[in-house]
Motif scaffolding. Structure first.
Motif, short mmCIF file in Angstrom:
data_model
loop_
_atom_site.label_atom_id
_atom_site.label_comp_id
_atom_site.label_asym_id
_atom_site.label_seq_id
_atom_site.Cartn_x
_atom_site.Cartn_y
_atom_site.Cartn_z
N LYS A 106 0.84 -1.19 0.00
CA LYS A 106 0.00 0.00 0.00
C LYS A 106 0.87 1.25 0.00
N GLY A 107 0.61 2.14 -0.94
CA GLY A 107 1.36 3.38 -1.04
C GLY A 107 2.78 3.20 -1.52
N LYS A 108 3.05 2.16 -2.32
CA LYS A 108 4.43 1.90 -2.73
C LYS A 108 4.98 2.98 -3.67
N GLU A 109 4.11 3.64 -4.43
CA GLU A 109 4.57 4.72 -5.30
C GLU A 109 5.06 5.90 -4.45
N ILE A 110 4.35 6.15 -3.36
CA ILE A 110 4.77 7.23 -2.45
C ILE A 110 6.10 6.86 -1.79
N ILE A 111 6.20 5.58 -1.39
CA ILE A 111 7.46 5.11 -0.78
C ILE A 111 8.62 5.26 -1.77
N ALA A 112 8.38 4.88 -3.02
CA ALA A 112 9.42 4.99 -4.03
C ALA A 112 9.84 6.45 -4.25
N PHE A 113 8.85 7.35 -4.25
CA PHE A 113 9.19 8.77 -4.41
C PHE A 113 9.96 9.29 -3.21
N GLU A 114 9.59 8.86 -2.02
CA GLU A 114 10.31 9.29 -0.82
C GLU A 114 11.75 8.82 -0.84
N VAL A 115 11.95 7.60 -1.33
CA VAL A 115 13.32 7.08 -1.47
C VAL A 115 14.10 7.94 -2.45
N LEU A 116 13.49 8.27 -3.58
CA LEU A 116 14.16 9.09 -4.59
C LEU A 116 14.45 10.49 -4.07
N SER A 117 13.57 11.02 -3.22
CA SER A 117 13.77 12.38 -2.71
C SER A 117 15.04 12.50 -1.89
N ILE A 118 15.50 11.39 -1.31
CA ILE A 118 16.77 11.42 -0.57
C ILE A 118 17.92 11.76 -1.52
N ARG A 119 17.81 11.26 -2.75
CA ARG A 119 18.84 11.54 -3.75
C ARG A 119 18.89 13.01 -4.12
N MET A 120 17.76 13.70 -3.99
CA MET A 120 17.69 15.12 -4.35
C MET A 120 18.34 16.01 -3.30
N LEU A 121 18.61 15.46 -2.12
CA LEU A 121 19.18 16.25 -1.03
C LEU A 121 20.64 16.56 -1.33
#
Length: 280
Positions: A106-121
């Motif tokens: 549930k909410g795996k697309e959100i989880i994937a985006f949150e993981v990717l957002s770490i890369r943007m830091l």
């Protein structure tokens, strides 16, 4: 005559393509040649203008690199740290990517985006908190600190890239293996993982290159014991001048492991970089 014109036109196009490829190769290879040749020049030959093309090679710069800058210890540090970081990122990232690609989370697309957002830091944002935490835990200037930092930095990239590779593998293959009696882990290990080798190779090379060349975290989170090659190479920049021969020798030493790794992985690398580019 009419049949000869298409052949002539094709020959001209091929000759032009080869000439363009040769020019592009020379353009991109020249900096590498210049660095390698400068590493075996004396400082007098390097400072000559116009450039000296005929010179007596010397390995003085490599001797200084080993004796004055402790490059051998830094090379070992880099190898251990980057090896640990790459292994951490690849193992954890591939497992996470498989879960996001195959399981109905549930909410795996959100989880994937949150993981990717770490890369943007930006890395500079995390340096001070990591420094404070490392001091509190007593792991400042250790292999484990940099390995964890590099592994976490490469993790989002591994998750997103490997997720795409896993999604490109038909799920019916795994279902057939599980019908034959394989567990989920056995299916992944015996069926999915061999099919992922090209993607794993391409991803691993990119993660390795990032960690091997990283300078900011290594310069801020180490003092003496865990200095890496990029930090040592920066010491070639003196207050009033740059030791170009020493810097070139450091560049050659830093480039060799990446070149060797790419040559070892080239069998899988091209397939991994083009996997999924064309779909029927």
């Amino acid at each position: 005559m009419a049949s000869q014109k298409p052949l002539l036109s094709r020959a001209v196009k091929m000759a032009a393509a080869y000439a363009l490829a040769l020019v592009a190769t020379a353009f991109f290879a020249f900096p590498v040649f210049w660095m390698a040749s400068s590493s075996v020049k004396s400082e007098l030959d390097i400072s000559q203008y116009p450039p000296v093309w005929s010179f007596t090679p010397t390995f003085e710069n490599y001797a200084k690199l080993a004796s004055e800058l402790d490059a051998f210890d830094a090379f070992v540090n880099s190898a251990v740290i980057v090896g640990l970081a790459t292994t951490l990122a690849m193992v954890c990232g591939t497992m996470a990517a498989y879960a996001l690609a195959r399981f109905d989370v549930k909410g795996k697309e959100i989880i994937a985006f949150e993981v990717l957002s770490i890369r943007m830091l930006p890395p500079i944002v995390s340096v001070i908190p990591m420094f404070i935490i490392a001091r509190a835990l007593g792991i400042f200037d250790t292999y484990w600190l940099l390995a964890a930092a590099y592994g976490l930095a490469g993790l989002p990239f591994v998750v997103w890239v490997m997720r795409v590779f896993i999604q490109d593998i038909p799920q019916s293959i795994e279902e057939a293996a599980m019908i034959d009696g394989c567990s989920r882990f056995q299916t992944f290990w015996r069926v999915t993982l061999p099919l992922l080798l090209p993607g794993l190779a391409a991803t691993m090379v990119i993660v390795f290159m990032f960690a091997w060349n990283e300078f900011l975290l290594a310069s801020m989170l180490t003092s003496q014991n865990a200095k890496t090659l990029p930090v040592i190479a920066a010491n070639a920049i003196k207050p009033k001048a740059i030791a170009w021969g020493l810097a070139s020798a450091a560049g050659v030493v830093m480039s060799l492991p990446v070149v060797v790794l790419v040559l070892m992985m080239q069998r899988y690398l091209v397939r991994g970089l083009t996997l999924g580019a064309v779909k029927g």
